[in-house]
Design a protein around this motif. Sequence first.
Motif, short mmCIF file in Angstrom:
data_model
loop_
_atom_site.label_atom_id
_atom_site.label_comp_id
_atom_site.label_asym_id
_atom_site.label_seq_id
_atom_site.Cartn_x
_atom_site.Cartn_y
_atom_site.Cartn_z
N UNK A 1 0.83 -1.21 0.00
CA UNK A 1 0.00 0.00 0.00
C UNK A 1 0.87 1.26 0.00
N UNK A 2 1.92 1.25 0.81
CA UNK A 2 2.77 2.43 0.94
C UNK A 2 3.55 2.69 -0.34
N UNK A 3 4.03 1.62 -0.99
CA UNK A 3 4.86 1.79 -2.19
C UNK A 3 4.15 2.58 -3.29
N UNK A 4 2.92 2.24 -3.70
CA UNK A 4 2.25 3.04 -4.74
C UNK A 4 1.90 4.45 -4.27
N UNK A 5 1.71 4.64 -2.96
CA UNK A 5 1.45 5.99 -2.46
C UNK A 5 2.69 6.86 -2.61
N UNK A 6 3.87 6.31 -2.32
CA UNK A 6 5.12 7.05 -2.53
C UNK A 6 5.27 7.41 -4.01
N UNK A 7 5.02 6.43 -4.88
CA UNK A 7 5.12 6.68 -6.32
C UNK A 7 4.13 7.75 -6.75
N UNK A 8 2.90 7.71 -6.21
CA UNK A 8 1.88 8.70 -6.57
C UNK A 8 2.28 10.10 -6.12
N UNK A 9 2.89 10.20 -4.94
CA UNK A 9 3.33 11.51 -4.44
C UNK A 9 4.41 12.09 -5.34
N UNK A 10 5.40 11.27 -5.69
CA UNK A 10 6.48 11.75 -6.55
C UNK A 10 5.94 12.10 -7.93
N UNK A 11 5.09 11.23 -8.46
CA UNK A 11 4.51 11.48 -9.78
C UNK A 11 3.71 12.78 -9.79
N UNK A 12 2.95 13.03 -8.73
CA UNK A 12 2.18 14.27 -8.64
C UNK A 12 3.08 15.49 -8.62
N UNK A 13 4.16 15.42 -7.86
CA UNK A 13 5.04 16.58 -7.69
C UNK A 13 5.89 16.87 -8.92
N UNK A 14 6.04 15.90 -9.83
CA UNK A 14 6.78 16.17 -11.07
C UNK A 14 5.83 16.41 -12.25
N UNK A 15 4.54 16.54 -11.94
CA UNK A 15 3.54 16.83 -12.97
C UNK A 15 3.39 18.34 -13.13
N UNK A 16 3.33 18.87 -14.36
CA UNK A 16 3.12 20.31 -14.56
C UNK A 16 1.85 20.78 -13.86
N UNK A 17 1.89 21.99 -13.35
CA UNK A 17 0.78 22.51 -12.54
C UNK A 17 -0.52 22.59 -13.32
N UNK A 18 -0.44 22.73 -14.64
CA UNK A 18 -1.66 22.84 -15.44
C UNK A 18 -1.95 21.63 -16.30
N UNK A 19 -1.35 20.50 -15.99
CA UNK A 19 -1.55 19.30 -16.80
C UNK A 19 -3.01 18.86 -16.75
#
Length: 374
Positions: free
Chosen positions: A94-112
Motif C-alpha cells: 500500500x505504501x509503495x504506490x502511495x510514494x510513487x503517486x506523491x512523486x509522480x504528482x510533484x513532477x507533474x506540470x501545474x496545469x496538466x
Amino acid sequence: MIFIKESSPHIRRKDSAWQMMLDVIIALLPTFIFSTVIFPLNTLLNFFISAVIMCLAEFIFIGLTHMKPKDMEKHTFKEKFEYAYKGRYQLVNLISPIVTAMIYTLITPSGAPIYSVIVGALIGIILGKLVFGGLGNNIFNPAAVGMVAAKLSFGSNYGKYLALPSWFNSVPNTSMGGTLLGNISSLGYESINNVNFLDMFLGKMPGTLGEVYTVTILLGLIYLIFRKTVDFRILFSYFGTFLIMMIIAGLCINSILPQVKVMHFTLFELLSGGVIFGGVFMFTDPVTSPLTRPSRIMYGMIGGCLTVLIRLFGALPEGVAISLLIANMFTPVLDFPKWSNTKYTYKNIIAMALIFVIPTIIMIISLLFGGVVK
C-alpha cells in the motif's frame, strides 16, 4: 553460512522496507504541503487520482498473480480472495504506490489536464513496475516512466503551467507560460542575467507542482540524511558531476558570450527544473539504483552527465527524468557479478574517470566548435 533470498530494496539497517518508504513520505510532505498551499485543487486532485489508480493496480496485480489454482473443486469467493491476498498483500504494497503517486504528482506540470495524469499514472505503475514482477523487481522508476509517457503522448497539452497566486508572485504581470528553462532556451543565455535567484530558490517561477520548491526539498533531504535513508554516494556523485560539468560549460559559453557569467549560468541550471528534486527523491531510489558502493558512484555520475548533455543539446530543455531512466538501464550492467565489486579497485576508478572525461570532452567540443552557442 546462511543465504537469504529476498527482493529489493536491499537495506543495510534495522528498519524494514515499509519504514524506509514511510521516511520518504515524511521527507516529501513539506514539498507536498507547500504545493497544496500554492495549487490546492491541482495538487490534491492529481494525487488522489494517481494514488487510487496505482494502489488499485497494485492490488489487482497481486490478486491476478496469486490466483488459486484449479483443483477440480468448487471454492467460494471468500476462499479465493483469502488465498490470493492473505499474507501476500502487506502494508508495503500500500505504501509503495502511495510514494510513487506523491512523486509522480510533484513532477507533474501545474496545469496538466486530468486525462494526461490518468494515462501517465497507468503507464507508470503498469509498464514501469508491474510488468517486471511488482514490488522490488522493477528496473525503472515508475514515476519517471509515467511522466515521460504523458509528456510524449500529449506534448504541449501536458506541459501547461498555471500562474502563481498573487500573494506568492513576485512579478504580478506574469501568468501562464513555459518554464524558465524553456524561456532561456528560446531567448538565449544572456537572459540568465535577469533572473532573480532568490525567487528561484523559493519556487516563485513556473514549473511542476513540486520540483521548484528548493527550500522544502532541502528540508526533506536533511530528514533523509538524518534517517540514513538515502545513500550519500549517489547524492554527491550526481550533484558533483552536474555542477562541475555545468561550470565547465559555463566557461565555454563565457568564452563566446562574455556577458554570460559562469556562476550565474551554473546556479541557474541547478535551481531550475527538476535537478534537485530528482537527485534527492528519484535517483536515490534503492530499488532502481545499484547495490555496491563503487557502482552507486558510477550510477550518479552517469545520471549527472546525461542531465547536462540533454539540457545543453537535447530537444527538450529539461533532462532529469530521461537521464534517470537511462541510468536505470545501466543498473543491471553496473551490478553484473563478473565485474561488480564492493571495494574500490583501479578498474572501477578508471571507469569513473572515463564516465566523466568522455562526456565532458564531447560537451566542450560541441559548445566551442559545434555552433550551439550563438
